[in-house]
Design a protein around this motif. Structure first.
Motif, PDB file in Angstrom:
ATOM      1  N   THR A  29     -57.475 -64.929  19.074  1.00  0.00           N
ATOM      2  CA  THR A  29     -57.763 -64.224  17.820  1.00  0.00           C
ATOM      3  C   THR A  29     -57.454 -65.111  16.619  1.00  0.00           C
ATOM      4  OG1 THR A  29     -57.259 -62.072  18.833  1.00  0.00           O
ATOM      5  CG2 THR A  29     -57.222 -62.185  16.430  1.00  0.00           C
ATOM      6  N   LEU A  32     -59.974 -68.044  16.329  1.00  0.00           N
ATOM      7  CA  LEU A  32     -61.276 -67.638  15.797  1.00  0.00           C
ATOM      8  C   LEU A  32     -61.196 -67.355  14.302  1.00  0.00           C
ATOM      9  CD1 LEU A  32     -62.557 -65.309  18.682  1.00  0.00           C
ATOM     10  CD2 LEU A  32     -63.383 -67.596  18.087  1.00  0.00           C
ATOM     11  N   LEU A  33     -60.110 -66.711  13.874  1.00  0.00           N
ATOM     12  CA  LEU A  33     -59.942 -66.445  12.451  1.00  0.00           C
ATOM     13  C   LEU A  33     -59.817 -67.742  11.651  1.00  0.00           C
ATOM     14  CD1 LEU A  33     -57.498 -63.393  12.520  1.00  0.00           C
ATOM     15  CD2 LEU A  33     -59.845 -63.399  11.662  1.00  0.00           C
ATOM     16  N   VAL A  36     -63.264 -69.364  11.404  1.00  0.00           N
ATOM     17  CA  VAL A  36     -64.101 -68.674  10.424  1.00  0.00           C
ATOM     18  C   VAL A  36     -63.646 -69.005   9.009  1.00  0.00           C
ATOM     19  CG1 VAL A  36     -64.770 -66.406   9.527  1.00  0.00           C
ATOM     20  CG2 VAL A  36     -64.758 -66.813  11.983  1.00  0.00           C
ATOM     21  N   LEU A  80     -61.264 -59.007  11.323  1.00  0.00           N
ATOM     22  CA  LEU A  80     -60.546 -58.735  12.562  1.00  0.00           C
ATOM     23  C   LEU A  80     -61.267 -57.741  13.473  1.00  0.00           C
ATOM     24  CD1 LEU A  80     -58.101 -59.684  14.058  1.00  0.00           C
ATOM     25  CD2 LEU A  80     -56.788 -57.819  13.062  1.00  0.00           C
ATOM     26  N   ILE A  83     -63.751 -59.888  15.265  1.00  0.00           N
ATOM     27  CA  ILE A  83     -63.040 -60.800  16.155  1.00  0.00           C
ATOM     28  C   ILE A  83     -62.462 -60.031  17.337  1.00  0.00           C
ATOM     29  CG2 ILE A  83     -61.089 -62.392  16.354  1.00  0.00           C
ATOM     30  CD1 ILE A  83     -63.395 -63.468  14.686  1.00  0.00           C
ATOM     31  N   SER A  84     -61.936 -58.846  17.064  1.00  0.00           N
ATOM     32  CA  SER A  84     -61.374 -58.005  18.120  1.00  0.00           C
ATOM     33  C   SER A  84     -62.421 -57.668  19.169  1.00  0.00           C
ATOM     34  CB  SER A  84     -60.809 -56.712  17.511  1.00  0.00           C
ATOM     35  OG  SER A  84     -60.442 -55.794  18.519  1.00  0.00           O
ATOM     36  N   ALA A 126     -69.556 -57.221  17.722  1.00  0.00           N
ATOM     37  CA  ALA A 126     -69.079 -58.077  16.637  1.00  0.00           C
ATOM     38  C   ALA A 126     -70.139 -58.174  15.547  1.00  0.00           C
ATOM     39  CB  ALA A 126     -68.735 -59.461  17.168  1.00  0.00           C
TER      40      ALA A 126
END
Length: 243
Positions: A29, A32-33, A36, A80, A83-84, A126
């Protein structure tokens, strides 16, 4: 029923059996954040450079620096859910296997979704989540409406996604849709719990694992006594260890 599932998830999400999956989920997580955010920062830098705004307006540099820090916090909240969706699609079967084995040992085990299909589920949700949250982001500066729009939209999206991933281990796509419709209120309430967790800084990083555990329990409780209609186990699906 929902309250029991929530407390079960709270109790198990940090348990030794799930701790390794939790750390991998948090790591993915965050990664990926960060990716981005780096992409958005690069786009902002290109925009400022091409338009030479910093030379004409020196205050732009200071403003951009401020927005970079503030934007990371906003991005964490609004990105999020999307992403989640990706992370949940990747780890849900691992989480579900642990929960089913530990808490429902006498029940037939679920069948893992094909790896590609699980990821496609996550990517589909997503994409939808990004579109919905872009609309919610437009309402960011309208007090009262911004949080409400974000919460309601993600309660629906997250409830639907996590329930479909959990139920998909046992039921055909048609039956999953039927179950979600039959229990739409409970599924929405479960999504509201997950959406509420997304709003809590730092703790929102556990959303994929917490949501998966909670929805596995909720699905089990909602379908108790309906085992005769559970789809036949899928064949030809190889178990994939996530490393």
């Amino acid at each position: 029923m929902l309250i029991q599932s929530v407390f079960s998830a709270m109790r198990e999400v940090f348990s030794p059996a799930l701790r390794r999956i939790l750390w991998k989920s948090i790591g993915l997580t965050v990664a990926l954040l960060v990716l981005v955010w780096l992409g958005l920062t690069k786009l902002l830098d290109i925009f400022l450079t091409n338009h030479d705004l910093s030379a004409s307006y020196p205050i732009v540099d200071s403003l951009a620096f401020f927005l970079a820090g503030f934007g990371l916090f906003v991005a964490l909240i609004y990105l999020l859910p999307a992403i989640s969706a990706i992370v949940a699609g990747y780890f849900l079967d691992d989480v579900a296997e642990v929960v089913e084995h530990k808490d429902y040992p006498s029940d037939p085990p679920g069948q893992a979704l094909p790896f590609g299909k699980a990821i496609l589920y996550g990517l589909r949700f997503a994409g939808l989540s990004i579109l919905v949250n872009l609309v919610a982001l437009l309402l960011f500066f309208i007090p009262g409406i911004n949080i409400g729009a974000f919460f309601v939209a993600n309660a629906y999206l997250l409830g639907r996604e996590y329930f479909e991933l959990a139920a998909g281990r046992f039921w055909s796509a048609e039956d999953v849709a039927r179950l979600r419709t039959e229990h739409r209120g409970t599924v929405l309430a479960g999504g509201a719990v997950v959406a509420g967790l997304v709003l809590v800084p730092v703790l929102n990083l556990i959303t994929p694992v917490f949501g998966a555990v909670m929805m596995v329990h909720l699905h089990k409780k909602l379908t108790r006594g309906q085992t005769g209609r559970i789809a036949a186990p899928r064949t030809g699906v190889a178990s994939i260890e996530k490393t």
